[in-house]
Design a protein around this motif. Structure first.
Motif, PDB file in Angstrom:
ATOM      1  N   ALA A   1       0.822  -1.206   0.000  1.00 28.51           N
ATOM      2  CA  ALA A   1       0.000   0.000   0.000  1.00 28.51           C
ATOM      3  C   ALA A   1       0.858   1.258   0.000  1.00 28.51           C
ATOM      4  O   ALA A   1       0.336   2.357   0.027  1.00 28.51           O
TER       5      ALA A   1
ATOM      6  N   ASP B   1      -5.536   7.005  -8.343  1.00 24.08           N
ATOM      7  CA  ASP B   1      -6.163   7.152  -7.037  1.00 24.08           C
ATOM      8  C   ASP B   1      -7.604   7.660  -7.129  1.00 24.08           C
ATOM      9  O   ASP B   1      -8.230   7.975  -6.117  1.00 24.08           O
TER      10      ASP B   1
ATOM     11  N   ALA C   1      -8.881  -6.000   3.329  1.00 21.97           N
ATOM     12  CA  ALA C   1      -8.423  -4.742   2.738  1.00 21.97           C
ATOM     13  C   ALA C   1      -7.710  -3.888   3.772  1.00 21.97           C
ATOM     14  O   ALA C   1      -6.672  -3.276   3.493  1.00 21.97           O
TER      15      ALA C   1
ATOM     16  N   LEU D   1      -5.130  -1.013   2.374  1.00 24.42           N
ATOM     17  CA  LEU D   1      -5.743  -0.278   1.277  1.00 24.42           C
ATOM     18  C   LEU D   1      -6.363   1.017   1.784  1.00 24.42           C
ATOM     19  O   LEU D   1      -6.941   1.057   2.866  1.00 24.42           O
ATOM     20  N   GLN D   2      -6.266   2.042   0.971  1.00 26.38           N
ATOM     21  CA  GLN D   2      -6.703   3.366   1.398  1.00 26.38           C
ATOM     22  C   GLN D   2      -8.101   3.738   0.927  1.00 26.38           C
ATOM     23  O   GLN D   2      -8.800   4.505   1.583  1.00 26.38           O
ATOM     24  N   ASN D   3      -8.516   3.210  -0.209  1.00 22.17           N
ATOM     25  CA  ASN D   3      -9.741   3.715  -0.832  1.00 22.17           C
ATOM     26  C   ASN D   3     -10.591   2.595  -1.417  1.00 22.17           C
ATOM     27  O   ASN D   3     -11.078   2.701  -2.545  1.00 22.17           O
ATOM     28  N   THR D   4     -10.757   1.512  -0.672  1.00 26.52           N
ATOM     29  CA  THR D   4     -11.482   0.349  -1.178  1.00 26.52           C
ATOM     30  C   THR D   4     -12.579  -0.066  -0.220  1.00 26.52           C
ATOM     31  O   THR D   4     -12.376  -0.086   0.991  1.00 26.52           O
TER      32      THR D   4
ATOM     33  N   THR E   1     -13.106   0.953  -5.561  1.00 30.53           N
ATOM     34  CA  THR E   1     -11.676   0.852  -5.267  1.00 30.53           C
ATOM     35  C   THR E   1     -10.922   1.846  -6.143  1.00 30.53           C
ATOM     36  O   THR E   1     -11.522   2.764  -6.729  1.00 30.53           O
ATOM     37  N   THR E   2      -9.608   1.683  -6.233  1.00 31.65           N
ATOM     38  CA  THR E   2      -8.766   2.467  -7.138  1.00 31.65           C
ATOM     39  C   THR E   2      -7.800   1.517  -7.827  1.00 31.65           C
ATOM     40  O   THR E   2      -7.578   0.394  -7.376  1.00 31.65           O
TER      41      THR E   2
ATOM     42  N   ARG F   1      -4.670   1.808  -7.832  1.00 34.49           N
ATOM     43  CA  ARG F   1      -3.542   1.582  -6.922  1.00 34.49           C
ATOM     44  C   ARG F   1      -3.877   0.480  -5.924  1.00 34.49           C
ATOM     45  O   ARG F   1      -3.045  -0.379  -5.627  1.00 34.49           O
ATOM     46  N   ASP F   2      -5.103   0.483  -5.414  1.00 33.52           N
ATOM     47  CA  ASP F   2      -5.488  -0.548  -4.455  1.00 33.52           C
ATOM     48  C   ASP F   2      -5.615  -1.911  -5.126  1.00 33.52           C
ATOM     49  O   ASP F   2      -5.265  -2.939  -4.527  1.00 33.52           O
TER      50      ASP F   2
ATOM     51  N   ALA G   1      -2.267  -3.327  -5.350  1.00 37.25           N
ATOM     52  CA  ALA G   1      -1.838  -3.825  -4.044  1.00 37.25           C
ATOM     53  C   ALA G   1      -2.426  -5.200  -3.759  1.00 37.25           C
ATOM     54  O   ALA G   1      -1.748  -6.093  -3.244  1.00 37.25           O
TER      55      ALA G   1
END
Length: 372
Positions: free
Chosen positions: A88, A132, A227, A232-235, A250-251, A253-254, A257
């Motif tokens: 992440a 993102d 997650a 994970l930041q945005n999932t 999600t994104t 980037r996630d 990851a």
């Protein structure tokens, strides 16, 4: 009738039974007091205004401004490095452009609205295009579905009987692993996993959840816990199938990851990296894996897409109306031994066969950009 006489220095107020006589001296004293109070208030107001003008007012404690009201909370930084799990982390914060001086993916002429390319050896983001921004992951969701299931499954050889009751709960239009043809037959848990990874089968997903004794919401809660574990930041997951919903977001980037995490498990590499699978108890073979479809759609020479030095090892595709065509890929540079994860999302349907041709062309364009 009130026969009270007026004395000097008294003022008559009112009429009737409630007539009152007030001394004029008292009234003068009250006027003086009122003027004094008004003057004091004006002086205090001047002092307060001067303080605000000079010092900007009274400060609110940071803990209160950030945690007691939603309107003053600081939004989560999507590029923030999370300490829970290295996949992440973000090593470039240069806003789309590669940290190593290469082309940013937003500069490339790719069809996908969103993309990210990550080198796994040092988790460097080689380039990304709005990686993102929130996306619908479609069936790329099933990489997490398999990850969570493997945490729960104790024996891949356990048997499961296919029932019409469970198959009737499959959402209309969802992809299938053709289990409806074999109602009453037994399959192994391993078969169900390959039905998810190869065929993207919603029927396999729901049968697996039934085997595990979990509802869709219960399993989604475990996916969200996973997650968090990954960092994970945005999932957020609202289900295990990957349908377009506001709870399944999600994104790129996630997703990268998640795929990087999954590829550390050799069984996940096998599940998402095979070309054909023969079911244990049913006379049926799955040939339609994402990897086989992607390689077939590359034509007779996959190297013409990735370059002769690269090998596509595993992949999972996705398609929904809001998600568009999506693809997450696990790729090796055979010359350097480096591994990469590429995610592309929301590509348009190609006007010529195959319909996901644009995701293949995007892959070619992105790996071409790696050349000096």
């Amino acid at each position: 009738m009130n026969n009270r006489k007026y004395n000097s220095g008294e003022i008559y107020i009112g009429a009737g039974s409630k007539n009152r006589f007030i001394s004029s001296d008292i009234i003068r004293d009250e006027k003086k007091s009122s003027i004094a109070i008004i003057g004091a208030v004006l002086v205090l107001a001047i002092i307060v205004c001067t303080f605000f003008a000079l010092f900007g007012g009274f400060s609110v404690p940071a803990w209160k401004s950030e945690h007691t009201t939603a309107t003053t909370q600081k939004p989560k930084d999507p590029l923030q490095v999370d300490k829970k799990f290295p996949y992440a982390t973000v090593t470039d914060k240069t806003n789309f452009i590669s940290s190593e001086g290469g082309k940013g993916l937003y500069q490339l002429d790719i069809n996908s609205d969103y993309a990210i390319l990550v080198r796994l050896s040092d988790m460097v983001t080689l380039g990304h295009k709005y990686a993102d921004k929130i996306i619908y992951p479609a069936s790329m969701t099933k990489v997490m579905t398999v990850l969570v299931a493997l945490d729960l499954i104790e024996n891949l050889d356990d048997e499961y009987i296919i029932t019409r009751e469970i198959l009737n709960t499959v959402p209309q239009g969802a992809s299938s692993a053709w289990l409806s043809t074999y109602v009453g037959s037994k399959v192994s848990v391993r078969d169900l996993l390959y039905g998810i990874s190869y065929m993207s089968g919603a029927d396999s997903v729901l049968c697996l959840l039934d085997y595990l004794g979990l509802s869709i919401n219960e399993f989604a809660a475990l996916m969200n816990a996973k997650a968090d574990e990954i960092g994970l930041q945005n999932t957020t997951f609202g289900g295990a199938i990957g349908m377009d919903t506001e709870m399944n977001l999600t994104t790129c980037r996630d997703v990268a990851a998640i795929m990087a995490y999954a590829m550390e498990n050799p069984l996940c590499v096998e599940l998402f990296g095979g070309l054909a699978y023969k079911l244990d108890f049913i006379d049926m073979t799955y040939y339609n894996s994402t990897l086989s479809k992607t390689l077939n759609n590359m034509g007779t020479n996959p190297g013409s897409v990735l370059g002769d030095e690269y090998t596509l090892l595993a992949a999972k595709s996705g398609l929904e109306d809001k998600a568009g065509y999506c693809l997450v890929s696990y790729i090796r540079n055979d010359l350097t031994g480096e591994y990469f994860v590429l995610v592309t999302a929301k590509a348009d349907r190609s006007d010529v066969y195959p319909p996901n041709k644009n995701t293949i062309l995007d892959m070619a364009e992105i790996f071409e950009s790696l050349k000096p």
